[in-house]
Design an enzyme around this catalytic site. Structure first.
Site, PDB file in Angstrom:
ATOM      1  N   ASP A 139      -3.755 -18.888 -18.619  1.00 26.99           N
ATOM      2  CA  ASP A 139      -3.363 -20.271 -18.340  1.00 26.99           C
ATOM      3  C   ASP A 139      -2.241 -20.769 -19.250  1.00 26.99           C
ATOM      4  O   ASP A 139      -1.926 -21.962 -19.250  1.00 26.99           O
ATOM      5  CB  ASP A 139      -4.578 -21.197 -18.449  1.00 26.99           C
ATOM      6  CG  ASP A 139      -5.211 -21.178 -19.823  1.00 26.99           C
ATOM      7  OD1 ASP A 139      -5.181 -20.126 -20.486  1.00 26.99           O
ATOM      8  OD2 ASP A 139      -5.749 -22.213 -20.255  1.00 26.99           O
ATOM      9  N   LYS A 173      -3.228 -26.345 -26.712  1.00 28.25           N
ATOM     10  CA  LYS A 173      -2.416 -25.312 -27.325  1.00 28.25           C
ATOM     11  C   LYS A 173      -1.362 -24.886 -26.309  1.00 28.25           C
ATOM     12  O   LYS A 173      -1.524 -25.115 -25.113  1.00 28.25           O
ATOM     13  CB  LYS A 173      -3.261 -24.158 -27.825  1.00 28.25           C
ATOM     14  CG  LYS A 173      -4.240 -23.553 -26.868  1.00 28.25           C
ATOM     15  CD  LYS A 173      -5.131 -22.588 -27.657  1.00 28.25           C
ATOM     16  CE  LYS A 173      -5.991 -21.732 -26.760  1.00 28.25           C
ATOM     17  NZ  LYS A 173      -7.289 -22.367 -26.472  1.00 28.25           N
ATOM     18  N   ASP A 195      -1.413 -16.026 -22.310  1.00 30.72           N
ATOM     19  CA  ASP A 195      -2.644 -15.647 -21.599  1.00 30.72           C
ATOM     20  C   ASP A 195      -2.654 -16.210 -20.180  1.00 30.72           C
ATOM     21  O   ASP A 195      -1.649 -16.754 -19.710  1.00 30.72           O
ATOM     22  CB  ASP A 195      -3.874 -16.108 -22.394  1.00 30.72           C
ATOM     23  CG  ASP A 195      -4.039 -17.618 -22.391  1.00 30.72           C
ATOM     24  OD1 ASP A 195      -3.035 -18.331 -22.226  1.00 30.72           O
ATOM     25  OD2 ASP A 195      -5.180 -18.106 -22.552  1.00 30.72           O
ATOM     26  N   ASP A 224      -1.853 -21.093 -22.541  1.00 30.75           N
ATOM     27  CA  ASP A 224      -2.009 -21.871 -23.776  1.00 30.75           C
ATOM     28  C   ASP A 224      -2.041 -21.003 -25.032  1.00 30.75           C
ATOM     29  O   ASP A 224      -1.903 -21.516 -26.132  1.00 30.75           O
ATOM     30  CB  ASP A 224      -3.228 -22.808 -23.711  1.00 30.75           C
ATOM     31  CG  ASP A 224      -4.534 -22.100 -23.410  1.00 30.75           C
ATOM     32  OD1 ASP A 224      -4.514 -20.868 -23.199  1.00 30.75           O
ATOM     33  OD2 ASP A 224      -5.579 -22.787 -23.372  1.00 30.75           O
ATOM     34  N   ARG A 225      -2.225 -19.695 -24.867  1.00 32.97           N
ATOM     35  CA  ARG A 225      -2.213 -18.826 -26.046  1.00 32.97           C
ATOM     36  C   ARG A 225      -0.866 -18.138 -26.203  1.00 32.97           C
ATOM     37  O   ARG A 225      -0.098 -18.041 -25.250  1.00 32.97           O
ATOM     38  CB  ARG A 225      -3.283 -17.745 -25.922  1.00 32.97           C
ATOM     39  CG  ARG A 225      -4.678 -18.291 -25.879  1.00 32.97           C
ATOM     40  CD  ARG A 225      -5.669 -17.176 -25.898  1.00 32.97           C
ATOM     41  NE  ARG A 225      -7.023 -17.730 -25.943  1.00 32.97           N
ATOM     42  CZ  ARG A 225      -8.080 -17.081 -26.374  1.00 32.97           C
ATOM     43  NH1 ARG A 225      -7.969 -15.832 -26.786  1.00 32.97           N
ATOM     44  NH2 ARG A 225      -9.263 -17.644 -26.388  1.00 32.97           N
ATOM     45  N   SER A 265      -7.377 -17.577 -32.690  1.00 39.71           N
ATOM     46  CA  SER A 265      -7.459 -16.900 -31.398  1.00 39.71           C
ATOM     47  C   SER A 265      -6.153 -16.977 -30.625  1.00 39.71           C
ATOM     48  O   SER A 265      -6.154 -16.910 -29.411  1.00 39.71           O
ATOM     49  CB  SER A 265      -8.588 -17.529 -30.592  1.00 39.71           C
ATOM     50  OG  SER A 265      -8.386 -18.934 -30.499  1.00 39.71           O
ATOM     51  N   SER A 285      -8.932 -19.067 -18.429  1.00 38.10           N
ATOM     52  CA  SER A 285      -8.052 -18.653 -19.529  1.00 38.10           C
ATOM     53  C   SER A 285      -7.789 -17.148 -19.550  1.00 38.10           C
ATOM     54  O   SER A 285      -7.295 -16.591 -18.588  1.00 38.10           O
ATOM     55  CB  SER A 285      -8.642 -19.137 -20.845  1.00 38.10           C
ATOM     56  OG  SER A 285      -7.715 -18.949 -21.866  1.00 38.10           O
ATOM     57  N   HIS A 286      -8.191 -16.498 -20.637  1.00 39.54           N
ATOM     58  CA  HIS A 286      -7.901 -15.070 -20.816  1.00 39.54           C
ATOM     59  C   HIS A 286      -8.944 -14.182 -20.146  1.00 39.54           C
ATOM     60  O   HIS A 286      -8.816 -12.964 -20.184  1.00 39.54           O
ATOM     61  CB  HIS A 286      -7.842 -14.763 -22.308  1.00 39.54           C
ATOM     62  CG  HIS A 286      -9.070 -15.251 -23.029  1.00 39.54           C
ATOM     63  ND1 HIS A 286      -9.298 -16.587 -23.236  1.00 39.54           N
ATOM     64  CD2 HIS A 286     -10.134 -14.600 -23.509  1.00 39.54           C
ATOM     65  CE1 HIS A 286     -10.461 -16.735 -23.840  1.00 39.54           C
ATOM     66  NE2 HIS A 286     -10.995 -15.543 -24.021  1.00 39.54           N
ATOM     67  N   THR A 320     -14.231 -24.704 -33.809  1.00 41.27           N
ATOM     68  CA  THR A 320     -13.468 -23.961 -32.814  1.00 41.27           C
ATOM     69  C   THR A 320     -13.362 -24.749 -31.514  1.00 41.27           C
ATOM     70  O   THR A 320     -14.343 -25.332 -31.063  1.00 41.27           O
ATOM     71  CB  THR A 320     -14.175 -22.618 -32.549  1.00 41.27           C
ATOM     72  OG1 THR A 320     -14.116 -21.846 -33.744  1.00 41.27           O
ATOM     73  CG2 THR A 320     -13.523 -21.848 -31.427  1.00 41.27           C
TER      74      THR A 320
HETATM   75  C1  VG1 Z   1     -12.359 -18.957 -27.752  1.00 41.65           C
HETATM   76  C2  VG1 Z   1     -11.563 -19.036 -29.033  1.00 41.65           C
HETATM   77  C3  VG1 Z   1     -11.208 -20.467 -29.350  1.00 41.65           C
HETATM   78  C4  VG1 Z   1     -10.455 -21.085 -28.157  1.00 41.65           C
HETATM   79  C5  VG1 Z   1     -11.274 -20.917 -26.896  1.00 41.65           C
HETATM   80  C6  VG1 Z   1     -10.528 -21.390 -25.655  1.00 41.65           C
HETATM   81  O1  VG1 Z   1     -13.568 -19.664 -27.898  1.00 41.65           O
HETATM   82  O2  VG1 Z   1     -12.283 -18.477 -30.101  1.00 41.65           O
HETATM   83  O3  VG1 Z   1     -10.431 -20.518 -30.509  1.00 41.65           O
HETATM   84  O4  VG1 Z   1     -10.211 -22.455 -28.373  1.00 41.65           O
HETATM   85  O5  VG1 Z   1     -11.599 -19.546 -26.693  1.00 41.65           O
HETATM   86  O6  VG1 Z   1      -9.307 -20.721 -25.538  1.00 41.65           O
HETATM   87  P1  VG1 Z   1     -14.974 -18.948 -28.220  1.00 41.65           P
HETATM   88  O7  VG1 Z   1     -16.008 -20.023 -28.205  1.00 41.65           O
HETATM   89  O8  VG1 Z   1     -15.162 -17.899 -27.187  1.00 41.65           O
HETATM   90  O9  VG1 Z   1     -14.808 -18.309 -29.569  1.00 41.65           O
HETATM   91  V1  VG1 Z   1      -8.612 -20.435 -24.037  1.00 41.65           V
HETATM   92  O10 VG1 Z   1      -7.193 -19.754 -24.235  1.00 41.65           O
HETATM   93  O11 VG1 Z   1      -9.868 -20.039 -23.247  1.00 41.65           O
HETATM   94  O12 VG1 Z   1      -8.278 -21.851 -23.303  1.00 41.65           O
HETATM   95 CO    CO Z   2      -6.086 -19.941 -22.467  1.00 43.86          CO
END
Ligand code: VG1
Ligand code: CO
Length: 541
Positions: A277, A374, A275, A279-280, A363, A111-112, A342
């Site tokens: 991948d 997302k 981000d 999804d954000r 987030s 992801s990010h 979450t």
């Molecule tokens: C974080 C965010 C959460 C989100 C997750 C995956 O998790 O707070 O809201 O669903 O990342 O997003 P955590 O446990 O670090 O708070 V992503 O864009 O990684 O797919």
């Molecule tokens: Co992501």
């Protein structure tokens, strides 16, 4: 087919969103193979079935896909559908699982989190509804990974993923498809593309930062080719293994070009980024950043303006730390608002059961029932559709929204890479006070409730406890503390705060001013600075 002997790794427990580790760990001999075999062993429906595979293009994406293809063949998968060049955004993968009736999908992404040889890699496994598998399955994958002794793989030359084609690995069909087309077609069904096209051709300027990540090709096809945005409206659109040496986390710290443009002279009317991948999303107007908690509330209030949602919405959901701006919209619309832990996996059952149409997280994640993830580009299109239909700027939309519903001022303070024991001490320190807090006053703040969030899924009755500590006040304000489940270095503590303002003359204040007292109380009660040895958060959003 070869059966290879292996030894278990003790750290393959999926977190908030799949398994994420440093590249150096993921590339250890058998590390990826063990986890992938644990997925195949926990998802027997993949035998004889269809699997979707793709990733965000980060370092190791290409080699990991080749291993997965050879293991899929050895595990009896009938067909793999892969994105060309091994690319698929997370929401596009979710859509493809649903569209082709696949049994599951593997998305290669952290992801990010940053990429490259020194960065992170990850795998998420999604089930046949297109969404992240529920905890019962991630628990089964983890249990399997702890006792694995062998994995299955065939020997084969690398499969050429560089062109769309139908290939075979033995009798397993591999369909290599354009990663964008099906997704772009879905977006065109949901949103009023002619109206957005007219908005843009009429001089409404947009600026989108793909952050050298997977949304680049999606943005080009959708915003440029289908909606007529000029070339200069899109930046950093070529996916790179290292995300251009950056950190594909859309926020002021990393989307610097975008923020500079949106807060500079002659700012575009509308700015957005996604981000790693895809999804954000973040949304900006001229000199204005829309808090993601507000964004999902605005979307819920205005979704009926988009053709795909013209019948209205059945309900909404938000993750627990997300502000209650969404609850206020749901109340006005007379639809239920669910509060989930979450992580997107908790929305799946509600979406499948038709209980909710729109859901989101603080987030920067927002989406609807069109997929089970997302969806960054979707949120951008929804905002453009709303702007076109209302004939308003982002700032006007926000002003109208706050006038109508009040404003939930919101911020999140992260303490990253904290020593794990110290992070647990902070949580323990606050947990120990929960029972005594209700009724206590701190300045104008009087504690109404204090608890550790437990979620009971209304559809299948499954219970998830320990999902974060909440302290709520009489005036509608609240702070939350929880441990992140996506980091790869030490522990990350997240402290979330929100203050509700309904007075019409207090809707335009600086969030940090409004939130200052609440965060002071939160720091005092958690003792986070003394217990972690930090003077300040490492990131504030
Ligand atoms: C974080 C965010 C959460 C989100 C997750 C995956 O998790 O707070 O809201 O669903 O990342 O997003 P955590 O446990 O670090 O708070 V992503 O864009 O990684 O797919
Ligand atoms: Co992501």
């Amino acid at each position: 087919m070869a059966i290879k002997t292996t030894q278990a790794f003790d750290d393959q427990k999926p977190g908030t969103s799949g398994l994420r580790k440093k590249v150096a760990r993921f590339t250890l001999p058998n590390y990826l193979e063990n986890f992938v075999q644990s997925i195949f062993d926990s998802a027997p429906e993949l035998r004889g079935g269809t699997l979707i595979v793709g990733g965000d293009g980060r370092y190791y994406n290409d080699r990991a896909i080749q291993i997965i293809l050879r293991m899929a063949k050895a595990n009896g998968v009938a067909q793999v559908i892969a994105g060309q060049d091994g690319l698929l955004s997370t929401p596009a993968a979710s859509h493809l699982i649903r569209k082709f009736g696949a049994q599951g999908g593997m998305v290669l992404s952290a992801s990010h989190n940053p990429g490259g040889p020194d960065g992170d890699f990850g795998i998420k496994y999604n089930g046949e509804n297109g969404g992240p598998v529920p905890e019962s399955v991630t628990d089964a994958i983890y249990a399997r990974s702890q006792m694995i002794t062998e994995y299955k793989i065939v020997a084969a030359q690398p499969v050429d993923l560089s062109a769309c084609a139908e290939l075979f690995l033995g009798d397993m069909r591999i369909s290599i498809i354009d990663p964008v087309t099906d997704y772009a077609d879905l977006m065109e069904e949901l949103f009023d593309f002619p109206a957005i096209r007219t908005l843009i051709s009429g001089g409404f300027t947009i600026y989108f930062d793909a952050m050298h990540a997977v949304t680049g090709p999606y943005a080009k096809e959708i915003f440029s080719n289908r909606l007529g945005a000029p070339g200069e409206a899109l930046i950093n659109c070529k996916p790179s293994e290292t995300f251009g040496g950056g950190h594909p986390d859309p926020g002021p710290a990393n989307a610097k070009d975008l923020f500079a443009a949106m807060f500079g002279d002659n700012a575009p009317d509308f700015g957005a980024a996604s981000d790693g991948d895809g999804d954000r999303n973040i949304i900006l107007g001229k000199n204005l950043f829309v808090s993601p908690s507000d964004s999902v509330a605005v979307i819920a209030a205005n979704a009926h303006l988009a053709p795909g949602y013209k019948g209205g919405i059945t309900g909404v959901a938000r993750s627990m730390p997300t502000s209650s701006a969404l609850d206020r919209v749901a109340g006005a619309l007379g639809v239920p608002c669910y509060e989930t832990p979450t992580g997107w996996k908790f929305f799946g059952n509600l979406l499948d059961a038709g209980k909710i149409t729109i859901c989101g997280e603080e987030s920067a994640g927002t989406s609807s029932h069109h997929v089970r993830e997302k969806d960054g580009i979707w949120a951008v299109l929804m905002w453009l559709n709303i702007s076109a239909a209302r004939g308003q700027s982002v700032a006007q939309i926000m002003q109208d929204h706050w006038q109508c519903y009040g404003r939930n001022y919101y911020a999140r303070h992260d303490y990253e890479a904290v020593d794990i024991d110290k992070a647990h001490k902070v949580m323990g320190h606050l947990r120990g006070q929960l029972d005594n807090l209700p009724g206590q006053s701190f300045g104008q703040y009087r504690v109404k409730f204090a608890d550790s969030f437990t979620y009971t899924d209304p559809i299948d009755g499954s219970v998830s406890d320990n999902q974060g500590l909440r302290v709520g006040f009489d005036n509608g304000s609240r702070f939350v503390m929880r441990l992140s489940g996506t980091g790869t270095v030490g522990a990350t503590l997240r402290l979330y705060g929100e203050v509700l303002e309904t007075a019409k003359d207090r809707l335009d204040l600086a969030p940090e001013d409004v939130l200052a007292e609440l965060f002071t109380i939160a720091r005092k009660l958690t003792d986070v600075h003394a217990l972690t040895g930090r003077d300040e958060p490492s990131l504030m959003t």
